[in-house]
Design a protein around this motif. Structure first.
Motif, PDB file in Angstrom:
ATOM      1  N   ARG A  78      13.884 -13.239  -5.510  1.00 30.79           N
ATOM      2  CA  ARG A  78      15.134 -12.805  -4.898  1.00 30.79           C
ATOM      3  C   ARG A  78      14.922 -11.430  -4.292  1.00 30.79           C
ATOM      4  O   ARG A  78      14.035 -10.689  -4.738  1.00 30.79           O
ATOM      5  N   VAL A 138      22.241  -7.238   1.524  1.00 30.89           N
ATOM      6  CA  VAL A 138      21.786  -8.596   1.201  1.00 30.89           C
ATOM      7  C   VAL A 138      21.417  -8.665  -0.270  1.00 30.89           C
ATOM      8  O   VAL A 138      20.775  -7.770  -0.810  1.00 30.89           O
ATOM      9  N   ASP A 139      21.841  -9.738  -0.923  1.00 34.26           N
ATOM     10  CA  ASP A 139      21.415 -10.069  -2.282  1.00 34.26           C
ATOM     11  C   ASP A 139      21.255 -11.583  -2.289  1.00 34.26           C
ATOM     12  O   ASP A 139      22.224 -12.323  -2.435  1.00 34.26           O
ATOM     13  N   GLU A 140      20.024 -12.050  -2.094  1.00 35.25           N
ATOM     14  CA  GLU A 140      19.813 -13.479  -1.874  1.00 35.25           C
ATOM     15  C   GLU A 140      18.387 -13.879  -2.247  1.00 35.25           C
ATOM     16  O   GLU A 140      17.477 -13.046  -2.237  1.00 35.25           O
ATOM     17  N   ARG A 141      18.197 -15.130  -2.584  1.00 32.07           N
ATOM     18  CA  ARG A 141      16.863 -15.648  -2.856  1.00 32.07           C
ATOM     19  C   ARG A 141      16.038 -15.629  -1.571  1.00 32.07           C
ATOM     20  O   ARG A 141      16.535 -15.936  -0.476  1.00 32.07           O
ATOM     21  N   ASN A 199      15.930 -18.854   0.445  1.00 32.27           N
ATOM     22  CA  ASN A 199      17.155 -19.140   1.189  1.00 32.27           C
ATOM     23  C   ASN A 199      17.234 -18.342   2.481  1.00 32.27           C
ATOM     24  O   ASN A 199      17.688 -18.840   3.515  1.00 32.27           O
ATOM     25  N   LEU A 200      16.796 -17.082   2.419  1.00 34.91           N
ATOM     26  CA  LEU A 200      16.780 -16.256   3.628  1.00 34.91           C
ATOM     27  C   LEU A 200      15.830 -16.832   4.671  1.00 34.91           C
ATOM     28  O   LEU A 200      16.160 -16.907   5.855  1.00 34.91           O
ATOM     29  N   TYR A 220      24.814  -9.847   8.429  1.00 40.15           N
ATOM     30  CA  TYR A 220      24.171 -11.016   7.841  1.00 40.15           C
ATOM     31  C   TYR A 220      25.176 -11.756   6.993  1.00 40.15           C
ATOM     32  O   TYR A 220      25.958 -11.173   6.259  1.00 40.15           O
ATOM     33  N   MET A 253      25.372 -15.737   4.819  1.00 38.80           N
ATOM     34  CA  MET A 253      24.818 -17.073   4.583  1.00 38.80           C
ATOM     35  C   MET A 253      25.690 -18.093   5.293  1.00 38.80           C
ATOM     36  O   MET A 253      26.905 -18.010   5.324  1.00 38.80           O
TER      37      MET A 253
END
Length: 333
Positions: free
Chosen positions: A221, A232-235, A238-239, A330, A332
């Motif tokens: 992540r 951004v705080d994401e796997r 996924n990005l 950004y 999702m």
């Protein structure tokens, strides 16, 4: 803040909540807010990338997690311990290798450094003997074990610093720019070593790096901080999937006019335009699926022929640059 007991609950080992940090400029006395209401969690056993451009507040955040700076507001808990109220006990759960501040004694040998810092953690030579041998082998330092640290190359020093951090057996290891300033060969070697450690030891690791292959290959992540806030705080996977669906390479039969180029940059500011010997190529990221119609309208208005359109294989460096430099937020899909 005890660990959750419900089945399937992923335990949080670090909790950062609403931290702020401001500094006063020496000459002008102007107050600069470096970190502004940053919050995120780190889960036990995950590898987290903590990223940000220079001046984004990332370094201040790292220093607050390590107890080197105190937050003006907010809280940081490590393994349930408030770092401001129970600093020493909280910091026993984390070891760090910070950029430009290697945790080594230069006048001791490689082996002596490992033994010394193990002793600082209350471990005897007998207790860590097998682990030291493993680390010397794993980091390819066995033939250097009796050499003084100040005589080692930068790459060897960095490998030893990380080995010392691992030997502390803390639940969390923070690596700040682990490959910075290393040549390509040593950087690749260190990356492979870290991949093995991640796979075998299942420790919680926080990596701050501008070396995007390190992030893409190692991190589960990523948290990206820009202008003092989390954007951004994401796997990572996924990005990459998200941006792959947006990135296109379009081959044209004709060159674009100046008016078309201007419209292209206005609507798609991160697009690139290359004129080759036999064809023109436009590479563009489409934020929304309907943007393809506006793009083709730019080509159509002067009869520019589209010969092919393909998706681009994107890497994490491209993702990072678009997030921190892009004009649009950004989100999702």
């Amino acid at each position: 803040m005890e660990a959750g007991e419900d089945e399937g609950f992923v335990e949080k080992i670090i909790e950062v909540h609403g931290i702020r940090k401001s500094f006063k400029k020496r000459k002008t006395k102007e107050i600069i807010t470096a970190v502004n209401d940053v919050s995120f969690d780190v889960h036990r056993g995950e590898v987290l990338g903590l990223l940000g451009p220079n001046g984004a507040g990332k370094t201040s955040t790292i220093k607050m997690i390590c107890g080197l700076l105190q937050a003006d507001e907010g809280s940081i808990h490590i393994n349930g311990l408030d770092i401001q109220k129970r600093r020493l006990k909280a910091l026993k759960h984390i070891s760090a290798v910070l950029e430009g501040n290697r945790n080594l004694y230069w006048r001791l040998t490689v082996r002596e450094n490992l033994e010394y810092f193990a002793g600082n953690r209350g471990l005897s030579r007998k207790e860590v003997a097998a682990q030291i041998e493993k680390l010397l082998s794993q980091f390819h330092l066995k033939d250097k074990e009796n050499e003084l640290v100040n005589g080692l190359s930068r790459g060897m020093q960095q490998k030893l610093a990380i080995a010392v951090a691992l030997l502390a057996n803390t639940e969390v290891i923070l690596l700040d720019e682990p490959t910075l300033g290393l040549d390509v060969e040593i950087s690749y070697e260190l990356r492979e070593i870290l991949k093995t450690i991640v796979k075998e030891e299942k420790r919680t690791i926080i990596i701050s790096s501008h070396d995007m292959p390190v992030v893409q290959e190692l991190c589960d992540r990523t948290i990206i901080i820009n202008k003092g806030t989390v954007v951004v705080d994401e796997r990572v996977e996924n990005l990459l999937k998200l941006f792959e669906t947006r990135a296109y390479s379009i081959k044209l039969g004709d060159a674009l006019s100046e008016a078309q180029q201007l419209k292209l940059q206005r609507k798609f500011p991160l697009s690139t335009y290359k004129v080759g010997t036999h064809q023109t190529t436009v590479e563009v990221n489409l934020e929304h699926s309907e943007d393809i119609y506006e793009l083709f309208d730019i080509f159509k208005e002067e009869g520019t022929q589209v010969e092919s359109i393909d998706r681009i294989t994107i890497d994490f460096e491209q993702v990072f640059m678009e997030i921190v430099k892009g004009e649009k937020n950004y989100a999702m899909a």
